[in-house]
Design an enzyme around this catalytic site. Structure first.
Site, mmCIF file in Angstrom:
data_model
loop_
_atom_site.group_PDB
_atom_site.id
_atom_site.type_symbol
_atom_site.label_atom_id
_atom_site.label_comp_id
_atom_site.label_asym_id
_atom_site.label_seq_id
_atom_site.Cartn_x
_atom_site.Cartn_y
_atom_site.Cartn_z
ATOM 1 N N GLU B 49 -51.866 -59.182 -42.969
ATOM 2 C CA GLU B 49 -51.175 -58.048 -43.554
ATOM 3 C C GLU B 49 -51.785 -56.796 -42.931
ATOM 4 O O GLU B 49 -53.002 -56.614 -42.996
ATOM 5 C CB GLU B 49 -51.461 -58.065 -45.054
ATOM 6 N N ASP B 60 -52.868 -48.513 -54.579
ATOM 7 C CA ASP B 60 -54.144 -48.929 -54.003
ATOM 8 C C ASP B 60 -55.355 -48.328 -54.702
ATOM 9 O O ASP B 60 -55.348 -47.186 -55.135
ATOM 10 C CB ASP B 60 -54.184 -48.573 -52.517
#
Lengths: 401, 261
Positions: B49, B60
């Site tokens: 990824e 995040d």
């Protein structure tokens, strides 16, 4: 076209704008919020409770004040001020915070999270939470905490926990990021009281509806005083909540010009401004597709304005739509022009306006002389300037003029 | 068949579990991207990824936020990452999946981005701010170009919704294992194993668990309940501190005992 205005559509879109660009973890919460809000909107008991609080606690309705001295000074249209500065906690923000806090309580949520820039939305939310016995956490950029010490203390005095945000530019945009992250983590027992007409659907609709009390009152008061509708309505725009609340009840009245005033900071030809509609382009931030200040690579740029409440690099989706459709017009005012307007309103009318609202005053003063004396102009005076006195004093060199 | 589908078919046939590490493109300079990808492939990664930095990454946690800031400070752009991937694609055999937010893609132009990503050999896309309700903006055009949208389901998604989302995809389903953002966690909700089983029961495609997984013991535990794991923040930290051997240990934890070194 506007005679049948029914936006947003059922997916929360205003044309291409709006939507729900949020992490999957939040989807259930915002779907539930939408469902509960629609029920509450139709619920007479909920509405009566909200109306009673707005009347007895917030102090509504707020006056629509004919500013005779300002009118004479400008020498054109009659100028009225919608006095949102007279609300409890000093600005229009309480209309939304109280509405959402009531909704959260109705949904059985015991905890509230919110973001704040200058602290006005934080203070309003801390106030509503104190009243309704909800636990309150406010995220605020470290840079804003430094600039607005007194508002931090106010929130704490009202029982809220203020959490400093160091990430990014440490201002409002980063406080929203952090509040969203907190909400993702605590979504099961927490409601997020977003402070402006932004974020994922249903927030832009819901905040607009709670703020529409501004425009509804104005429309009725103006009709009573003048026997007609105003020709022009002017309001400042950061995220866009006071302006959307003012504009919405007039959208179908096509004779009424709607003018939103953004912060031009040091000038829209510099990189220090917050004029997202004037200088930005559409993109996705904080859950919605809307106009943003961004670079060619889609990285969000920092906004600048003397007024912390306008210091945000985006403008809510409905304003983005109204700009493209041409129903509303968007202008901008610099820091210097806003300061001048603030001082003028102090001296002419004995009213210290918030720096945010001073942007609307400044633009109205440019426009009024070009209008006929038989015409009328309403300025949304969204907040009072007590919070800005220190900024103004520093700016004037410490001792006034 | 897309490279992602093939890789998972192979895993299934050999009864193995997937390990998908996350790295931030441009963290440490874009020049380090090729060596990180090669290292991870050699260490046994199933797919990689690749994060594209965005100024406001709301899904995040601090570690990936900081990596994104470092990448942006070194001038990383989506255009340059695409060019770099195109350059290294011939020497990398495993699937490469971009993880980013909608705005950098919108600024690039959705159609242009998909065309260029396809040319560069990007196999999939993970977009944490694009729930099923909004995916029409990009999903059809991506799938037409052979780029898989990897969709996320979470602990708050009702099972019916999970099933609907799982049925849209062909690659794998990304099951978020915590209510929250990316970043290391000490423990997980004790109901998690059951949740992953439920997700697996309704998903026609492989289910990978991600968010908060940081220890070999987490990896070993998670793969009991699903088809593999995704590890982000911890990989970034280990690259940052140069502990490459610990990355190898983490990846090895996903392999059957017989293959472990």
């Amino acid at each position: 076209m506007t005679a049948t205005y029914t936006l947003p559509d059922e997916r929360g879109h205003f044309g291409d704008y709006g939507g729900r660009y949020v992490p999957e973890t939040l989807m259930q919460a915002i779907l539930e919020l939408e469902k509960e809000y629609k029920k509450a909107r139709e619920d007479e008991i909920f509405q009566a409770e909200l109306q009673a609080l707005l009347r007895d606690y917030v102090g509504r309705q707020t006056p629509l004040y004919y500013a005779d001295n300002l009118t004479k000074y400008a020498g054109g249209a009659k100028i009225y001020l919608k006095r949102e500065d007279l609300n409890h906690t000093g600005a229009h923000k309480i209309n939304n915070s109280l509405g959402q806090a009531l909704l959260a309580a109705r949904m059985g949520k015991k905890k509230i999270v919110a973001e704040t820039g200058a602290g006005q939305h934080g203070v309003a939310t801390a106030t509503a939470c104190a009243l309704l016995n909800l636990e309150c956490t406010i995220f605020m950029g470290e840079e804003d905490i430094r600039r607005q010490q007194l508002n931090v203390f106010r929130m704490e005095l009202l029982g809220a926990k203020v959490v400093g945000v160091k990430s990014g530019s440490a201002t409002l945009k980063d406080a929203v990021n952090e509040a969203l992250r907190y909400w993702v983590t605590n979504v099961e027992d927490t409601h997020y009281i977003l402070g402006s007409v932004m974020g994922p659907h249903p927030f832009p609709m819901l905040v607009r509806d709670f703020q529409s009390v501004i425009g509804n009152e104005t429309r009725q008061q103006y009709l009573e005083k003048e026997g007609k509708l105003p020709d022009t309505v002017v309001a400042c725009i950061g995220g866009g909540s006071n302006s959307m609340g003012m504009f919405y009840p007039f959208i179908k009245d096509e004779s009424v010009r709607l003018i939103g005033v953004e912060a031009a900071g040091l000038g829209t030809d510099t990189d220090k401004h917050a004029a997202s509609l004037t200088k930005g382009s559409p993109g996705v931030l904080h859950g919605a597709l809307m106009y943003l200040l961004q670079n060619e690579h889609g990285q969000i740029q920092e906004a600048h304005s003397i007024s912390a409440g306008l210091d945000y690099p985006g403008v809510g989706p409905e304003h983005s739509y109204l700009k493209d459709s041409g129903r509303a017009q968007y202008e901008s005012i610099t820091d210097d022009e806003a300061m001048e307007a603030l001082m003028l309103l102090c001296k002419l009318e004995g009213i210290i306006p918030a720096l945010e609202s001073s942007h609307a005053v400044a633009y109205a003063l440019k426009l009024a002389p070009q209008m006929k004396k038989s015409e009328g102009l309403v300025i949304c005076l969204s907040g009072r300037g007590d919070k800005d006195v220190e900024t103004v004093r520093t700016r004037l060199g410490g001792e006034g003029k | 068949m897309n490279r992602i589908e093939k890789v998972f078919q192979n895993l299934k046939e050999s009864n193995e579990k997937a390990f998908v590490p996350y790295i931030m493109a441009g963290d440490g300079g874009l020049d380090t991207l090729a060596e990180k990808i090669t290292f991870l492939e050699n260490a046994g990664a199933t797919a990689i990824e690749i994060g594209i930095p965005f100024s406001d990454p709301v899904a995040d946690g601090p570690v990936i936020q900081q990596a994104g800031i470092r990448a942006l400070q070194s001038g990383t752009t989506l255009r340059e990452v695409l060019a770099k991937i195109r350059e290294i694609r011939p020497i990398v055999h495993i699937p490469l999946i971009f993880m980013t937010y909608m705005n950098p893609i919108m600024a690039y132009g959705i159609g242009n981005f998909i065309a260029d990503a396809s040319k560069s050999g990007v196999d999939g896309l993970i977009l944490p701010d694009l729930p099923a309700e909004e995916e029409g903006i990009i999903a059809t055009i991506a799938e037409r170009a052979g780029i898989e949208i990897v969709r996320l389901v979470t602990l708050t998604s009702p099972l019916e919704r999970i099933q609907e989302i799982a049925n849209k995809g062909k690659g794998f389903l990304y099951a978020v294992t915590v209510n929250g953002i990316t970043g290391a966690r000490k423990g997980f909700n004790e109901e998690l194993g059951k949740h992953l089983q439920n997700v697996k029961n309704v998903s026609p495609i492989p289910v990978l668990a991600g968010f908060g997984i940081s220890e070999p013991s987490h990896v070993e535990e998670m793969i009991q309940h699903c088809d593999g794991v995704i590890v982000g923040s911890k990989i970034i930290e280990l690259f940052e501190s140069g502990k490459l051997d610990e990355i190898e240990t983490l990846i090895a934890a996903s392999k059957p005992e017989s293959i472990k070194l």
